[in-house]
Design an enzyme around this catalytic site. Sequence first.
Site, PDB file in Angstrom:
ATOM      1  N   SER A 296     -10.469  24.638  49.443  1.00 26.84           N
ATOM      2  CA  SER A 296      -9.586  24.360  48.222  1.00 26.84           C
ATOM      3  C   SER A 296      -9.044  22.871  48.706  1.00 26.84           C
ATOM      4  CB  SER A 296      -8.573  25.351  47.947  1.00 26.84           C
ATOM      5  OG  SER A 296      -7.705  24.671  47.000  1.00 26.84           O
TER       6      SER A 296
ATOM      7  N   GLY B 286     -17.040  22.752  49.201  1.00 30.53           N
ATOM      8  CA  GLY B 286     -17.328  23.542  48.045  1.00 30.53           C
ATOM      9  C   GLY B 286     -17.710  22.697  46.870  1.00 30.53           C
ATOM     10  N   HIS B 287     -17.233  21.466  46.536  1.00 37.80           N
ATOM     11  CA  HIS B 287     -17.536  20.481  45.881  1.00 37.80           C
ATOM     12  C   HIS B 287     -19.013  20.107  46.269  1.00 37.80           C
ATOM     13  CE1 HIS B 287     -13.241  19.835  45.750  1.00 37.80           C
ATOM     14  NE2 HIS B 287     -13.189  19.861  44.455  1.00 37.80           N
TER      15      HIS B 287
ATOM     16  N   GLY C  72     -16.880  26.104  40.167  1.00 33.55           N
ATOM     17  CA  GLY C  72     -16.907  27.094  41.173  1.00 33.55           C
ATOM     18  C   GLY C  72     -16.249  28.234  40.842  1.00 33.55           C
TER      19      GLY C  72
ATOM     20  N   GLN D  14      -2.935  19.053  33.188  1.00 33.37           N
ATOM     21  CA  GLN D  14      -3.229  20.557  33.625  1.00 33.37           C
ATOM     22  C   GLN D  14      -2.330  20.752  34.588  1.00 33.37           C
ATOM     23  OE1 GLN D  14      -7.288  19.683  35.143  1.00 33.37           O
ATOM     24  NE2 GLN D  14      -7.006  21.261  36.442  1.00 33.37           N
TER      25      GLN D  14
ATOM     26  N   HIS E  95     -14.557  18.531  49.349  1.00 41.02           N
ATOM     27  CA  HIS E  95     -14.830  19.315  50.037  1.00 41.02           C
ATOM     28  C   HIS E  95     -16.343  19.966  50.225  1.00 41.02           C
ATOM     29  CE1 HIS E  95     -13.804  22.573  47.828  1.00 41.02           C
ATOM     30  NE2 HIS E  95     -12.529  22.234  47.739  1.00 41.02           N
TER      31      HIS E  95
ATOM     32  N   ALA F  87     -10.348  15.067  46.407  1.00 43.57           N
ATOM     33  CA  ALA F  87     -10.131  15.471  47.685  1.00 43.57           C
ATOM     34  C   ALA F  87     -11.205  16.402  47.826  1.00 43.57           C
ATOM     35  CB  ALA F  87      -8.921  16.389  47.631  1.00 43.57           C
TER      36      ALA F  87
ATOM     37  N   ARG G  44      -6.333  22.153  47.891  1.00 47.07           N
ATOM     38  CA  ARG G  44      -4.941  22.428  48.423  1.00 47.07           C
ATOM     39  C   ARG G  44      -4.746  22.819  49.719  1.00 47.07           C
ATOM     40  NH1 ARG G  44      -4.682  23.597  42.861  1.00 47.07           N
ATOM     41  NH2 ARG G  44      -3.242  22.589  41.670  1.00 47.07           N
TER      42      ARG G  44
HETATM   43  O1  PAF Z   1     -11.461  22.669  38.666  1.00 50.37           O
HETATM   44  C1  PAF Z   1     -10.968  21.352  38.687  1.00 50.37           C
HETATM   45  O2  PAF Z   1     -10.851  20.991  39.632  1.00 50.37           O
HETATM   46  C2  PAF Z   1     -10.315  21.036  37.603  1.00 50.37           C
HETATM   47  O3  PAF Z   1      -9.665  21.788  36.724  1.00 50.37           O
HETATM   48  C3  PAF Z   1     -11.352  20.437  36.536  1.00 50.37           C
HETATM   49  C4  PAF Z   1     -12.362  21.467  36.110  1.00 50.37           C
HETATM   50  C5  PAF Z   1     -12.306  19.273  37.110  1.00 50.37           C
HETATM   51  C6  PAF Z   1     -10.688  19.929  35.389  1.00 50.37           C
HETATM   52  O4  PAF Z   1      -9.724  18.676  35.679  1.00 50.37           O
END
Ligand code: PAF
Length: 279
Positions: free
Chosen positions: A184, A36-37, A146, A61, A34, A32, A186
């Site tokens: 984000s 930021g990535h 980030g 997680q 954006h 997903a 989300r």
């Molecule tokens: O920050 C995230 O998107 C996740 O926690 C990560 C570091 C990719 C691990 O799944």
Amino acid sequence: MIVINTKSALQNAVGEYKAKGKQVGLVPTMGALHRGHLELIKQAREENDIVVCSIFVNPIQFNNQEDLEKYPRFPEQDIAFIQDFCDICFMPSVEEMYPSAPTEKYDFGALEQVMEGAMRPGHFNGVCIVVNRLFELVTPDRAYFGKKDYQQLVIIQHLVKSLHLNIDIRPVEIVRDVDGLALSSRNKRLSAQARKEAPFIYRTLQTAKDNSRYLNPQELQTWIEKQFAANKHFQLEYARIVNADTLQTIADYNECPSVIICVTAWLDNVRLIDNITIK
Ligand code: PAF
């Protein structure tokens, strides 16, 4: 950019680059994607010969099944978005990443007993399992995270140190929309109305930073809690003024070199997280 789905193909592809002496940067993501990535990827591009971006919604997680199910997934769009900036996109299935239930247990001591660690038991262990597996597969020279997920960044720095990994963890600044909302994945789940309310979080953090000139950390926390309590759109989960290295709450700004305010709040059934460095 090539898209790779298996661990062995990833190791082979990276191995060929490494054999030629290329420096490899890793950007782990859950998709997903954006701007930021893209900032993480661009910094990786500048500092390495080869950029590997992983896209994997890591089930272990999530401590909330609904959050996992609702997590936005746009694989085709993601690939198109990073196409021109990455060399390898690693998109494994859950079975490929976890052929059997993972059992690794990491201990981060006090770092994970606060904030996200306290609210989401097992979350950071799940993050570190996948991140360490990615480190083992890619053996990157540098990896990019980030600052929005500030606690995650500190915990990964701790992981690398405690496992004596030769990987430079590169923190990347938070990218915000024009109205201040931290980008984000989300955010995509916010309704149009909620999206309009969302910048309240960063506005409150900015005013809190100003107020830190005359409110001590405990008073400042109370002030932030009051702002959220007065806004019917938000439910504050926590606001903490912490030592940026140890993540522990402080009684006095002068007790540590760097101080950060971290908040997590619910808006429209979406959990949003943000922070601001005040010293
Ligand atoms: O920050 C995230 O998107 C996740 O926690 C990560 C570091 C990719 C691990 O799944």
